[in-house]
Design a protein around this motif. Structure first.
Motif, PDB file in Angstrom:
ATOM      1  N   THR A 260     -18.446   4.548   3.125  1.00 36.27           N
ATOM      2  CA  THR A 260     -17.530   5.657   3.377  1.00 36.27           C
ATOM      3  C   THR A 260     -16.715   5.418   4.649  1.00 36.27           C
ATOM      4  O   THR A 260     -15.517   5.683   4.693  1.00 36.27           O
ATOM      5  CB  THR A 260     -18.317   6.974   3.505  1.00 36.27           C
ATOM      6  OG1 THR A 260     -18.991   7.212   2.265  1.00 36.27           O
ATOM      7  CG2 THR A 260     -17.392   8.143   3.798  1.00 36.27           C
ATOM      8  N   MET A 261     -17.367   4.889   5.673  1.00 36.93           N
ATOM      9  CA  MET A 261     -16.622   4.591   6.903  1.00 36.93           C
ATOM     10  C   MET A 261     -15.576   3.509   6.663  1.00 36.93           C
ATOM     11  O   MET A 261     -14.461   3.577   7.191  1.00 36.93           O
ATOM     12  CB  MET A 261     -17.574   4.162   8.007  1.00 36.93           C
ATOM     13  CG  MET A 261     -18.341   5.332   8.592  1.00 36.93           C
ATOM     14  SD  MET A 261     -19.118   4.833  10.143  1.00 36.93           S
ATOM     15  CE  MET A 261     -20.302   6.151  10.328  1.00 36.93           C
ATOM     16  N   LEU A 262     -15.937   2.497   5.879  1.00 39.71           N
ATOM     17  CA  LEU A 262     -14.949   1.467   5.535  1.00 39.71           C
ATOM     18  C   LEU A 262     -13.746   2.109   4.845  1.00 39.71           C
ATOM     19  O   LEU A 262     -12.592   1.772   5.125  1.00 39.71           O
ATOM     20  CB  LEU A 262     -15.563   0.427   4.600  1.00 39.71           C
ATOM     21  CG  LEU A 262     -16.437  -0.637   5.234  1.00 39.71           C
ATOM     22  CD1 LEU A 262     -17.127  -1.463   4.147  1.00 39.71           C
ATOM     23  CD2 LEU A 262     -15.597  -1.559   6.117  1.00 39.71           C
ATOM     24  N   VAL A 263     -14.045   3.013   3.932  1.00 36.51           N
ATOM     25  CA  VAL A 263     -12.963   3.706   3.228  1.00 36.51           C
ATOM     26  C   VAL A 263     -12.073   4.428   4.231  1.00 36.51           C
ATOM     27  O   VAL A 263     -10.847   4.354   4.160  1.00 36.51           O
ATOM     28  CB  VAL A 263     -13.542   4.705   2.200  1.00 36.51           C
ATOM     29  CG1 VAL A 263     -12.440   5.596   1.641  1.00 36.51           C
ATOM     30  CG2 VAL A 263     -14.239   3.959   1.069  1.00 36.51           C
ATOM     31  N   ARG A 264     -12.689   5.107   5.195  1.00 34.94           N
ATOM     32  CA  ARG A 264     -11.890   5.840   6.177  1.00 34.94           C
ATOM     33  C   ARG A 264     -11.024   4.894   7.010  1.00 34.94           C
ATOM     34  O   ARG A 264      -9.926   5.235   7.409  1.00 34.94           O
ATOM     35  CB  ARG A 264     -12.788   6.673   7.091  1.00 34.94           C
ATOM     36  CG  ARG A 264     -13.594   7.737   6.378  1.00 34.94           C
ATOM     37  CD  ARG A 264     -12.733   8.837   5.775  1.00 34.94           C
ATOM     38  NE  ARG A 264     -13.507   9.639   4.836  1.00 34.94           N
ATOM     39  CZ  ARG A 264     -13.371   9.600   3.524  1.00 34.94           C
ATOM     40  NH1 ARG A 264     -12.428   8.831   2.974  1.00 34.94           N
ATOM     41  NH2 ARG A 264     -14.111  10.338   2.736  1.00 34.94           N
ATOM     42  N   HIS A 265     -11.559   3.708   7.289  1.00 36.66           N
ATOM     43  CA  HIS A 265     -10.779   2.743   8.074  1.00 36.66           C
ATOM     44  C   HIS A 265      -9.571   2.221   7.293  1.00 36.66           C
ATOM     45  O   HIS A 265      -8.564   1.868   7.881  1.00 36.66           O
ATOM     46  CB  HIS A 265     -11.640   1.539   8.470  1.00 36.66           C
ATOM     47  CG  HIS A 265     -12.692   1.859   9.489  1.00 36.66           C
ATOM     48  ND1 HIS A 265     -13.570   0.928   9.977  1.00 36.66           N
ATOM     49  CD2 HIS A 265     -12.999   3.015  10.115  1.00 36.66           C
ATOM     50  CE1 HIS A 265     -14.378   1.501  10.846  1.00 36.66           C
ATOM     51  NE2 HIS A 265     -14.052   2.769  10.941  1.00 36.66           N
TER      52      HIS A 265
END
Ligand code: ZN
Lengths: 262, 176
Positions: free
Chosen positions: B19-24
């Motif tokens: 999810t954090m990768l997606v946000r990045h």
């Protein structure tokens, strides 16, 4: 290196995608050739504009990953949510702060919440049957808590985690990144620094803690807690949920992750 | 947390890390998809589908440092699938409201995007990968499956077209 060579390499030069030697040669030519130098300036301006575009597109609906159907049986946030909900099943409803009268009309949102959890894991069904309501004071405020079964945490532990989550939400609506950082682990601090817009909110006048779970603890010692909020005066509108993962460092509890669900 | 670490965590099944990768990456992936598909809704669909695909297959990514290029390729493929489908149906204007994205940039920034969207499909791709996804020529070549020399010449021509389109005084309107 002649003008034609330089024109071919100009884009890569601006994008810093040349070897040091190539780059030095282009720079040397640019310092001597007014025509190429003018082209360079023009292209560089265009590229600067292009580079600013991407970060300005904020998708209106956040991408949901992993999508529900892709969530495996083990590992991952969604699975842990389901597992914790199944093992602890400590759904509480809290109305605090502005506490509109309608917020007392529990446990309708709780039922909704349980419905949402049920969709994530079938085995929740039999474990979310009985609800009891009690009044508790959290953070100096009397709140209605809907509780199903008892968790395995001490009251102090659970309350400390709940209080941290509430303080975090309040700091979000106060638009106070320093306060948020002070309540977070390094991991959260980094994410906050990179994506402040994901954390900072405006207009918390109507902020209501519509519902909050008891804190639950996973095997690795992480605390999970879900807070359902409303941020408009109309309690039935603009509701969403924040999912917290909280770590205990010494005697201090710190937010390690905050994710939003609609 | 750096992408490399997040990729490694995501590969071990940590959905939060994914999810954090997606946000990045979501903004630049969306921008790239919007440039290529020219439809705000197709762009959202392409990115959503690509991310779902990436989530399922991330364990197969050998070098975490290549995540950016890898996920770009999945998005480009989704976009091209959509463009192929769209070619067979009657073109449809984007509905004016609601928008699939919120513009968080300078006022004239969207004009530049419109100009990019007037480029040929090949040129839209290289501009999106180069400047929205911040990829090297070698990475773009991998994503598109073509020689680096081809990427360079496409980039040069795309830049040239953009400069011609945007040059003040030509009175050229940027068509939608
Ligand atoms: Zn020259």
């Amino acid at each position: 290196m002649n003008c034609s060579d330089v024109r071919d390499m100009l884009e890569s030069y601006i994008a810093d995608d040349l070897t040091d030697v190539e780059s030095a040669r282009v720079a040397e030519h640019l310092s001597e050739c007014a025509t190429c130098s003018a082209t360079y300036e023009r292209t560089r301006n265009l590229v600067a504009g292009l580079k600013e575009i991407a970060d300005a597109f904020v998708p209106a609906d956040r991408f949901v990953v992993p999508p529900a159907y892709a969530t495996g049986p083990k590992g991952g946030w969604a699975w842990r949510v389901a597992a914790i909900a199944a093992s602890v099943v400590a759904l509480a409803a809290v109305s605090a702060l502005s506490v509109p009268a309608i917020a007392r009309e529990l446990p309708l949102p709780v039922a909704r919440e349980i419905g949402a959890l049920e969709e994530r894991a079938d085995e929740l069904q039999q474990q979310v049957d009985e609800l009891t309501v009690r009044l508790e004071t959290i953070d100096g405020q009397e709140v209605a808590i809907v509780d199903t079964t008892e968790g395995d945490l001490s009251a102090e532990e659970s309350e400390a985690v709940q209080r941290l989550a509430m303080d975090f939400v309040r700091a979000q609506y106060a638009g106070d990144p320093d306060a948020l950082a002070a309540m977070g682990t390094d991991r959260l601090k980094a994410d906050l620094a990179a994506h402040p817009g994901d954390y900072l909110r405006a207009g918390g006048d109507g902020l209501t803690f519509a519902q909050m779970t008891e804190a639950a603890r996973t095997e690795d010692g992480t605390y999970l807690i879900f807070v359902r909020l409303s941020d408009s005066g109309d309690w039935s509108e603009s509701q969403y949920q924040e999912d917290f993962e909280i770590k205990r460092v010494g005697d201090t509890y710190l937010v390690d992750f905050m994710g939003m669900d609609a | 947390m750096e992408d490399n670490e997040l990729v490694a965590l995501a590969q071990s099944g940590d959905a939060r890390a994914f999810t954090m990768l997606v946000r990045h990456h979501e903004r630049s992936l969306y921008a790239a998809a919007y440039a290529i598909t020219r439809s705000q809704w197709d762009a959202a669909d392409a990115v959503q589908d690509a991310l779902a695909d990436a989530y399922v297959h991330i364990k197969g990514l050998r070098d975490p440092a290549r995540f950016g290029a890898w996920v770009s390729r999945i998005v480009v493929n989704e976009c091209n699938d959509l463009l192929r489908k769209r070619a067979r149906v009657v073109p449809m204007e984007d509905p004016p409201e609601p928008q699939a994205f919120v513009w968080d940039g300078p006022e004239d920034g969207l004009d530049l995007m419109r100009a990019v969207q007037t480029l040929s499909p090949d040129h839209r791709e290289v501009i999106a990968l180069r400047y929205f996804r911040d990829l090297k020529v070698a990475e773009i070549a991998e994503v598109l499956g073509c020689p680096p020399g081809t990427v360079k010449s496409r980039l040069n021509r795309a830049i040239g077209s953009l400069e011609a389109t945007l040059r003040p005084g030509t009175g050229q309107e940027v068509p939608r």
